[in-house]
Write an enzyme that holds these catalytic residues in place. Sequence first.
Site, short mmCIF file in Angstrom:
data_model
loop_
_atom_site.label_atom_id
_atom_site.label_comp_id
_atom_site.label_asym_id
_atom_site.label_seq_id
_atom_site.Cartn_x
_atom_site.Cartn_y
_atom_site.Cartn_z
N CYS A 78 0.84 -1.20 0.00
CA CYS A 78 0.00 0.00 0.00
C CYS A 78 0.88 1.26 0.00
O CYS A 78 1.49 1.57 -1.01
CB CYS A 78 -1.00 -0.05 1.15
SG CYS A 78 -2.38 1.11 0.94
N HIS A 170 -3.14 -5.25 1.39
CA HIS A 170 -2.53 -5.55 2.69
C HIS A 170 -2.54 -7.06 2.97
O HIS A 170 -3.46 -7.55 3.62
CB HIS A 170 -3.30 -4.84 3.81
CG HIS A 170 -3.15 -3.36 3.79
ND1 HIS A 170 -2.17 -2.70 4.49
CD2 HIS A 170 -3.86 -2.40 3.15
CE1 HIS A 170 -2.28 -1.40 4.29
NE2 HIS A 170 -3.31 -1.19 3.47
N GLU A 172 -0.83 -8.64 5.06
CA GLU A 172 -0.63 -8.86 6.49
C GLU A 172 -1.93 -8.84 7.28
O GLU A 172 -1.95 -9.24 8.45
CB GLU A 172 0.35 -7.80 7.05
CG GLU A 172 -0.23 -6.42 7.24
CD GLU A 172 -0.36 -5.56 5.99
OE1 GLU A 172 -0.73 -4.38 6.13
OE2 GLU A 172 -0.11 -6.05 4.87
#
EC number: 4.3.3.6
Length: 188
Positions: A78, A170, A172
């Site tokens: 991002c 994202h 994660e």
Amino acid sequence: MVIGVLALQGAFIEHQKSLAACGVDSIQVRKPHQLEDIQGLIIPGGESTTMGKLMNQFELFEPIVEKAHNGLPLFGTCAGMIMLAKDIAGSTQPRLGLMDIEVERNAFGRQVESFETELTISELGEAPVRAVFIRAPYIKSVAANVKVLAKYNEKIVLAQQDHYLVAAFHPELTNDVRLHQHFLKMIK
């Protein structure tokens, strides 16, 4: 192997959890000397103009660029993708400028228009990858030496150039660590 995670803002703890799930140690990077003993660096999401100001304040730009030029693999997600881009449409904000891509900031809308979707990424296997887009950028253009790994609605959202990997989303924020594993394979 130890991976650094730039820890100025954003989901750096979540990146560390993903790395731990891959069986890899990580450290939070806030100062130049912390770049010394790492084998890769993740630049997480957040707000790219704020991140640039903080990187400048903590004198991280030059050391990261120097390490990258000497082969340190980087993974930007991002805002991290924005920081790695050579060009940012309509912006002169500070950036690392290491990857031959042009990005468009906030390309999928405002915070309330954030979304999740599944992406097909052949390098990661047949199962789709869950992708979380939060005020996400996309890659408007790439040089010939950049490999496009995934698109969403014909917009480039995942790419790799040599030892640089960038994602508009994202990884994660999901339990799927395949993209982190892909980054780790770039190091070995």
